[in-house]
Every structure is written in structure tokens, then in C-alpha cells.
Design a protein around this motif. Sequence first.
Motif, mmCIF file in Angstrom:
data_model
loop_
_atom_site.group_PDB
_atom_site.id
_atom_site.type_symbol
_atom_site.label_atom_id
_atom_site.label_comp_id
_atom_site.label_asym_id
_atom_site.label_seq_id
_atom_site.Cartn_x
_atom_site.Cartn_y
_atom_site.Cartn_z
ATOM 1 N N THR A 159 0.849 -1.232 0.070
ATOM 2 C CA THR A 159 -0.044 0.034 -0.016
ATOM 3 C C THR A 159 0.959 1.238 0.102
ATOM 4 O O THR A 159 2.091 1.111 0.102
ATOM 5 C CB THR A 159 -0.733 0.065 1.350
ATOM 6 O OG1 THR A 159 -0.150 0.098 2.335
ATOM 7 C CG2 THR A 159 -1.845 -1.222 1.128
ATOM 8 N N HIS A 160 0.382 2.427 -0.265
ATOM 9 C CA HIS A 160 1.013 3.686 -0.086
ATOM 10 C C HIS A 160 1.870 3.796 1.196
ATOM 11 O O HIS A 160 2.935 4.209 1.122
ATOM 12 C CB HIS A 160 -0.193 4.811 -0.313
ATOM 13 C CG HIS A 160 -0.415 4.902 -1.838
ATOM 14 N ND1 HIS A 160 0.310 4.947 -2.974
ATOM 15 C CD2 HIS A 160 -1.807 5.009 -2.525
ATOM 16 C CE1 HIS A 160 -0.365 4.987 -3.992
ATOM 17 N NE2 HIS A 160 -1.627 5.036 -3.628
ATOM 18 N N ALA B 239 5.922 4.271 2.054
ATOM 19 C CA ALA B 239 6.416 5.382 2.454
ATOM 20 C C ALA B 239 7.760 5.197 2.851
ATOM 21 O O ALA B 239 8.538 6.121 2.578
ATOM 22 C CB ALA B 239 5.434 6.169 3.427
ATOM 23 N N HIS C 123 4.260 3.704 -6.595
ATOM 24 C CA HIS C 123 2.970 4.191 -6.173
ATOM 25 C C HIS C 123 1.891 4.486 -7.069
ATOM 26 O O HIS C 123 0.695 4.402 -6.821
ATOM 27 C CB HIS C 123 3.555 5.482 -5.446
ATOM 28 C CG HIS C 123 3.958 5.223 -4.000
ATOM 29 N ND1 HIS C 123 3.213 4.900 -3.100
ATOM 30 C CD2 HIS C 123 5.206 5.208 -3.710
ATOM 31 C CE1 HIS C 123 4.058 5.071 -1.754
ATOM 32 N NE2 HIS C 123 5.240 4.995 -2.334
ATOM 33 N N ALA D 15 -1.945 3.245 -7.175
ATOM 34 C CA ALA D 15 -3.011 4.095 -7.236
ATOM 35 C C ALA D 15 -4.065 3.991 -8.235
ATOM 36 O O ALA D 15 -5.215 4.508 -8.136
ATOM 37 C CB ALA D 15 -2.346 5.678 -7.542
#
Length: 321
Positions: free
Chosen positions: A143-144, A148, A184, A188
Motif C-alpha cells: 500500500t502507499h 512510504a 505508487h 493508485a
Amino acid sequence: MTAVEEPGRIVLLTASHRVAPGLLSWPAWQTLRAADLVLCPDAGHPQLPYLREAGVEAEVSAPDAQELVAACAGGRTVVVLPSGEGDRRLTDGLARLAGSGRVQMPDLELLPGSYDLPGARLLDLVQVMDRIRRECPWSSQQTHKGLAKYALEEAYELVEAVEEGDRDELREELGDVLLQVVFHARIAEEDPEAPFSVDDVAGGIVEKLIHRHPHVFGDESAETPQEVKEHWLRMKAVEKQRASVTDGVPLGQPALALAAKLSARTRTAGLAVPLPAGEGVGHRLLALATEAEASGVDPEAALRAAARAYRAAIRAAEEAE
């Protein structure tokens, strides 16, 4: 006397798979139209439908080297469209025949029908990332938020490569940072409410760059870096319509860089804001950071350089023991 038979001509026509099929060079189209025979070993070759549409008949066939040489007898020109990976079997066979000295070889020509445009390999990266996202057990679950931390790590490693001056390392770290962007963007695409793709990301930054460089793409002029910076800040202010000069300053960045950014925003806006009173280390560092920024020094980079010198001194002391 017996007439010597013309050996003919073999043309290996290559085309980049990163360029839309059918977009061939004019010499390539001329050669295809004038050829006595056009051969393609791959029935699924992306160029075949466009050749047929243009009236060029291509035979799906995979001749070996001797068969290809024989097809050129009588001075005929034979064009071969190899697959995207090329045809090592055929080219090696032609090389062996030519080296044997026993065969009168046709003229052999390699004709690039299309070339990769700058940035074409980015298409490969997008395709590879798409497959990894679909098929890799680890990547498909990311996931984002989960990624990160890697974006931060790769950014720091890029900075270190710049400071080290290692060109090979710099190229590799730029690739790692680029991977984060593409990863990313691929994630998305799956958002059910507000999906976007890497094309949307690229399109957005293109629009931003054009808008913030009116001296390049518009009628305004800028002769100095300072004038360019003024254009950038003015355009950015119009775009963002921020309520505060501190809006958009990421609080998660390193503390010295954060202090310098706040100082720069305040100074650019012409605000006279005294530093908060205090006697602790944090307040002294804040004062040093604002002082450095005002004098044109990046405090984060300056401290990193000093820390690197300190590390070198530590290692030298260790070696001396």
C-alpha cells in the motif's frame, strides 16, 4: 562463358517494440515496397497488420540461413522482419556461411525501421511494474503507507550517492527513486474512488513545469537564476492559493531542513517574525539554521558534510590504534 548469377540482397529490418507499430521510417517503407519477398518468422509480429494495410504482402516463414540465401538467387531482395528479440539462429547461420568461403553471399544489410525515443525505456518499467504488481505475492499486497518508508530510504541513498560523486551509484539510486514513483502510481490505479495512473502523474508534472516556466514556454523573460525563482514562486502562489506561507511545508522532513524551509518562506514573504525565545539546544539549532539559510547555505547539507568529515576522523583514529 557462363553468366555469373547475381547474389541478391538480404535486409534485416528491425523495429523498436517501444514505438507504435506502423511508425516505420521512410527508407524502411521504401525497402518493403521494393522487396521481391518479405518474410517474418513470427505470425504475431505487431507490424504485420500494418504491412498488409499498406499493401505489403509478408510471408510468415522462418527460413534457415541456406534457405534465405537461396531465396535471393537471381538478384532478388529479401526483407526479413525478426522478432523483437532478434533471430540469433539466422544471424549466426549467415555468419557461418559467409565465413566458410564456399557460398556466394548476398549483400547483407541491417536496416533500423524505427528507433527508441528518449524515455522509451520508461515504458518497459511501467510494463514490468504492472506484471510484478499482479503476480508477485509481496508487491501485490503493498500500500502507499507501507511503501512510504522506502521512499525516504531511497531518497537518502540518492543524496549520499550525489555526495560521494559515484556515477554508477548515482544512476542506480535514481532508478530506485524512480521505482518508488512508478510503484505508487501503479497502486493508485486500483483505488476505487480516485484512481490515477503514471500517465496522470507525468501529465500533471508536465503541466506544472510549463506553467511555472513562462520564460521558456511563454512571453516572459528571465536572465538570472533569481528571476527564474521569482517566476516559480509567483506561479506557485497563484496555483496553490495558500492561507499561510507555511502551507505545503512537510513537517516530516529532517529538522534542519524544516527550519531552513520555514525561514526561506518567511523571508520571501517579507514577514518579520522573531524566533521563539528559549535557551535549549533546539532553539540554538533553529537560530543557526535560519542564519545559514539567510546567508545562502543549506544547513542540512552543511551538517551532513561536517558529519561525513567527523566519520572520516573517527575511522582514521580507529586505524591509528
